[in-house]
Write a protein that holds these residues in place. Structure first.
Motif, PDB file in Angstrom:
ATOM      1  N   TYR A 240      44.390  37.072  45.259  1.00  0.00           N
ATOM      2  CA  TYR A 240      44.155  36.121  46.346  1.00  0.00           C
ATOM      3  C   TYR A 240      45.483  35.721  46.982  1.00  0.00           C
ATOM      4  N   GLY A 241      45.431  35.391  48.269  1.00  0.00           N
ATOM      5  CA  GLY A 241      46.597  34.843  48.951  1.00  0.00           C
ATOM      6  C   GLY A 241      47.668  35.873  49.218  1.00  0.00           C
ATOM      7  N   ASN A 242      48.804  35.379  49.703  1.00  0.00           N
ATOM      8  CA  ASN A 242      49.871  36.286  50.130  1.00  0.00           C
ATOM      9  C   ASN A 242      50.852  36.635  49.035  1.00  0.00           C
ATOM     10  N   ASP A 243      50.822  35.919  47.904  1.00  0.00           N
ATOM     11  CA  ASP A 243      51.798  36.222  46.852  1.00  0.00           C
ATOM     12  C   ASP A 243      51.152  36.573  45.513  1.00  0.00           C
ATOM     13  N   GLU A 244      49.817  36.690  45.498  1.00  0.00           N
ATOM     14  CA  GLU A 244      49.074  37.139  44.321  1.00  0.00           C
ATOM     15  C   GLU A 244      49.275  36.230  43.108  1.00  0.00           C
ATOM     16  N   LYS A 245      49.538  34.946  43.357  1.00  0.00           N
ATOM     17  CA  LYS A 245      49.662  34.015  42.243  1.00  0.00           C
ATOM     18  C   LYS A 245      48.325  33.840  41.531  1.00  0.00           C
ATOM     19  N   PHE A 246      47.245  33.920  42.286  1.00  0.00           N
ATOM     20  CA  PHE A 246      45.905  33.787  41.733  1.00  0.00           C
ATOM     21  C   PHE A 246      45.154  35.103  41.870  1.00  0.00           C
ATOM     22  N   CYS A 247      44.280  35.361  40.931  1.00  0.00           N
ATOM     23  CA  CYS A 247      43.486  36.585  41.009  1.00  0.00           C
ATOM     24  C   CYS A 247      42.169  36.377  40.284  1.00  0.00           C
ATOM     25  N   MET A 248      41.232  37.267  40.577  1.00  0.00           N
ATOM     26  CA  MET A 248      40.012  37.354  39.795  1.00  0.00           C
ATOM     27  C   MET A 248      40.072  38.632  38.965  1.00  0.00           C
ATOM     28  N   LEU A 249      39.901  38.479  37.661  1.00  0.00           N
ATOM     29  CA  LEU A 249      39.751  39.632  36.791  1.00  0.00           C
ATOM     30  C   LEU A 249      38.267  39.900  36.617  1.00  0.00           C
ATOM     31  N   VAL A 250      37.856  41.124  36.913  1.00  0.00           N
ATOM     32  CA  VAL A 250      36.456  41.515  36.776  1.00  0.00           C
ATOM     33  C   VAL A 250      36.374  42.548  35.657  1.00  0.00           C
ATOM     34  N   ILE A 251      35.612  42.234  34.622  1.00  0.00           N
ATOM     35  CA  ILE A 251      35.508  43.097  33.451  1.00  0.00           C
ATOM     36  C   ILE A 251      34.143  43.776  33.471  1.00  0.00           C
ATOM     37  N   PHE A 252      34.159  45.105  33.658  1.00  0.00           N
ATOM     38  CA  PHE A 252      32.939  45.894  33.720  1.00  0.00           C
ATOM     39  C   PHE A 252      32.713  46.578  32.368  1.00  0.00           C
ATOM     40  N   PRO A 253      31.763  46.112  31.554  1.00  0.00           N
ATOM     41  CA  PRO A 253      31.498  46.792  30.279  1.00  0.00           C
ATOM     42  C   PRO A 253      31.021  48.230  30.506  1.00  0.00           C
ATOM     43  N   TYR A 254      31.334  49.089  29.540  1.00  0.00           N
ATOM     44  CA  TYR A 254      30.778  50.434  29.588  1.00  0.00           C
ATOM     45  C   TYR A 254      29.248  50.355  29.597  1.00  0.00           C
ATOM     46  N   PRO A 255      28.581  51.352  30.144  1.00  0.00           N
ATOM     47  CA  PRO A 255      27.105  51.352  30.132  1.00  0.00           C
ATOM     48  C   PRO A 255      26.547  51.123  28.736  1.00  0.00           C
ATOM     49  N   GLY A 256      25.600  50.191  28.648  1.00  0.00           N
ATOM     50  CA  GLY A 256      24.967  49.893  27.373  1.00  0.00           C
ATOM     51  C   GLY A 256      25.685  48.865  26.528  1.00  0.00           C
ATOM     52  N   VAL A 257      26.870  48.424  26.959  1.00  0.00           N
ATOM     53  CA  VAL A 257      27.642  47.429  26.210  1.00  0.00           C
ATOM     54  C   VAL A 257      27.400  46.043  26.805  1.00  0.00           C
ATOM     55  N   ARG A 258      27.059  45.067  25.978  1.00  0.00           N
ATOM     56  CA  ARG A 258      26.787  43.718  26.458  1.00  0.00           C
ATOM     57  C   ARG A 258      28.085  42.968  26.763  1.00  0.00           C
ATOM     58  N   PRO A 259      28.088  42.117  27.800  1.00  0.00           N
ATOM     59  CA  PRO A 259      29.295  41.335  28.097  1.00  0.00           C
ATOM     60  C   PRO A 259      29.808  40.526  26.917  1.00  0.00           C
ATOM     61  N   ILE A 260      28.904  39.913  26.148  1.00  0.00           N
ATOM     62  CA  ILE A 260      29.368  39.069  25.054  1.00  0.00           C
ATOM     63  C   ILE A 260      30.050  39.895  23.969  1.00  0.00           C
ATOM     64  N   ASP A 261      29.647  41.167  23.797  1.00  0.00           N
ATOM     65  CA  ASP A 261      30.321  42.026  22.835  1.00  0.00           C
ATOM     66  C   ASP A 261      31.728  42.372  23.306  1.00  0.00           C
ATOM     67  N   VAL A 262      31.885  42.549  24.622  1.00  0.00           N
ATOM     68  CA  VAL A 262      33.224  42.759  25.184  1.00  0.00           C
ATOM     69  C   VAL A 262      34.055  41.495  25.001  1.00  0.00           C
ATOM     70  N   TYR A 263      33.431  40.360  25.237  1.00  0.00           N
ATOM     71  CA  TYR A 263      34.142  39.087  25.190  1.00  0.00           C
ATOM     72  C   TYR A 263      34.718  38.812  23.803  1.00  0.00           C
ATOM     73  N   ARG A 264      34.014  39.238  22.771  1.00  0.00           N
ATOM     74  CA  ARG A 264      34.495  39.002  21.402  1.00  0.00           C
ATOM     75  C   ARG A 264      35.841  39.676  21.161  1.00  0.00           C
ATOM     76  N   ASN A 265      36.152  40.711  21.943  1.00  0.00           N
ATOM     77  CA  ASN A 265      37.425  41.408  21.760  1.00  0.00           C
ATOM     78  C   ASN A 265      38.620  40.571  22.201  1.00  0.00           C
ATOM     79  N   LEU A 266      38.356  39.454  22.880  1.00  0.00           N
ATOM     80  CA  LEU A 266      39.462  38.611  23.327  1.00  0.00           C
ATOM     81  C   LEU A 266      40.117  37.856  22.177  1.00  0.00           C
ATOM     82  N   ASP A 267      39.616  38.041  20.940  1.00  0.00           N
ATOM     83  CA  ASP A 267      40.355  37.499  19.796  1.00  0.00           C
ATOM     84  C   ASP A 267      41.491  38.424  19.399  1.00  0.00           C
ATOM     85  N   LYS A 268      41.487  39.639  19.969  1.00  0.00           N
ATOM     86  CA  LYS A 268      42.544  40.609  19.658  1.00  0.00           C
ATOM     87  C   LYS A 268      43.378  40.979  20.878  1.00  0.00           C
TER      88      LYS A 268
END
Length: 412
Positions: A240-268
């Motif tokens: 976003y904006g002219n200096d990219e200080k802010f952004c949106m990260l969009v996480i697309f799970p592989y087919p068949g993978v639930r978002p919450i299962d991807v989210y659990r990986n954020l402990d690592k």
């Protein structure tokens, strides 16, 4: 975090520090956990929230807490035990987040305290809120619930013209004090989707039966993008904006993978690690164009947060006989509820998000070709500190398509 937490996603390893970047690990860790426990408790698979908004209002409650109430909130939020040092670091982080936004981005946050005229609040606590949180303080007559709700809404709308009807009369019928926070973000995408390429696409359920259509946006260009095999997902960065200080990260799970299962990986895998890999891969493959298709969407969410906060170890604050907030008032306050409302509008060139978290203190004890074809996770982030401002899951493909948090206190 406490020893009774069911799942430990991230541990607080950062000692007292002297910069906003390191201090930001504390609200970021809180953000990861509150997102997980909220999703798990409510079985939510299509929602938006502002973890930073919730963190802000809980730290405000902590400033007036004592004993086990203080300890439990401190552990859940990761607040520095040295309160004076905490307030200094909070000011540094707030200056980094809110006082230097780039062209094309608006980000603002305000804490407010609405006090019933019959409840006494210590001047020292008001001074803390005013100096450290720049809070809006108002004494109102909670007996006239409708007029009080109107007055409170006017206070908020004077600061945030597009945020309306945060409070209703019933909110003040059950409260003696309301501590809250409102946060607002409006950002122009640095690389917008072309409106002329947006098309209506038919959506199908698991049995390949048509269930409706959505507006699918499209763009092809050079954007930070990586394949994260360890997370079973692809991740895209939309600046976003002219200096990219802010952004949106969009996480697309592989087919068949639930978002919450991807989210659990954020402990690592930490948010900073994701940002670093995106930057490295973009530099190495900067000439590679990717084809992105995402839905235009709007999500409104309203959620109670007592159970997620219980899961994070905050118990005594909600109990009439155990809650201790002597540095707010001598009237025996406890938290009746923490409620969060959020809304996001994501379109071709612009993203608008706002949230409020009022906490109610009650006066009586009572009970490369990226196409979003399946649910995905999104984080709206301030990159220098890796602070998560907003987060959510989009899955309206299954069903076809308000950020507010607050705490209500009771007294005995």
């Amino acid at each position: 975090m406490t020893s009774i937490m069911l799942i430990m996603l991230l541990t607080f390893l950062v000692a007292s520090c002297n910069c906003a970047v390191e201090f930001s690990s504390r609200p970021r860790n809180f953000s990861i956990e509150i997102f997980f426990f909220t999703q798990r408790e409510g079985r939510l698979d299509h929602f938006v929230m502002s973890p930073f908004c919730i963190w802000s209002v809980m730290t405000g409650a902590y400033a007036g807490a004592h004993g086990d109430t203080n300890t439990q909130i401190q552990r859940a939020t990761g607040i520095l035990k040295n309160h004076t040092l905490f307030l200094k670091r909070l000011k540094d982080l707030s200056n980094t987040l809110f006082q230097s936004t780039p062209n094309g981005v608006e980000l603002s946050s305000t804490t407010f305290l609405f006090q019933d005229k019959d409840v006494s609040v210590l001047q020292s606590y008001k001074t803390t809120l005013n100096r450290s949180y720049k809070a809006q303080l108002r004494i109102l007559d909670f007996q006239d619930t409708l007029e009080t709700a109107n007055q409170a809404n006017r206070v908020i709308q004077n600061i945030f013209p597009t945020v309306s009807n945060v409070f209703h009369a019933d909110d003040f019928a059950k409260a003696s004090l309301i501590l809250g926070n409102v946060i607002y973000f409006r950002g122009i995408l640095k690389t917008p989707f072309n409106v002329s390429y947006t098309t209506e696409e038919i959506i199908y359920d698991e049995k390949n039966k048509s269930i409706g259509s959505i507006s699918m946006m499209h763009q092809k260009g050079k954007l930070p993008y990586s394949n994260f095999e360890t997370m079973n997902s692809y991740i895209l960065e939309l600046p976003y904006g002219n200096d990219e200080k802010f952004c949106m990260l969009v996480i697309f799970p592989y087919p068949g993978v639930r978002p919450i299962d991807v989210y659990r990986n954020l402990d690592k895998i930490y948010i900073k690690d994701i940002l670093t890999k995106l930057e490295t891969d973009f530099k190495n493959n900067g000439s590679q164009e990717i084809d992105v298709k995402m839905p235009r969407f709007r999500i409104r969410t309203s959620m109670p947060l007592r159970k997620p906060l219980n899961d994070m170890g905050v118990f005594d604050a909600f109990e009439p006989d155990l809650g201790r907030f002597e540095d707010i008032s001598r009237d025996g306050l406890y938290i009746h509820s923490v409620e969060h409302k959020a809304e996001i509008i994501f379109a071709e060139s612009e993203t608008v998000v706002f949230a409020t978290t009022p906490g109610y203190f009650d006066n009586q004890p009572f009970s490369s070709n990226l196409k979003a074809q399946q649910p995905f996770i999104f984080f709206l982030i301030e990159k220098p500190t890796a602070t998560i401002i907003f987060a959510g899951i989009y899955s309206r493909h299954r069903y076809l398509n308000d950020l507010n948090s607050r705490i209500l206190f009771n007294d005995d």
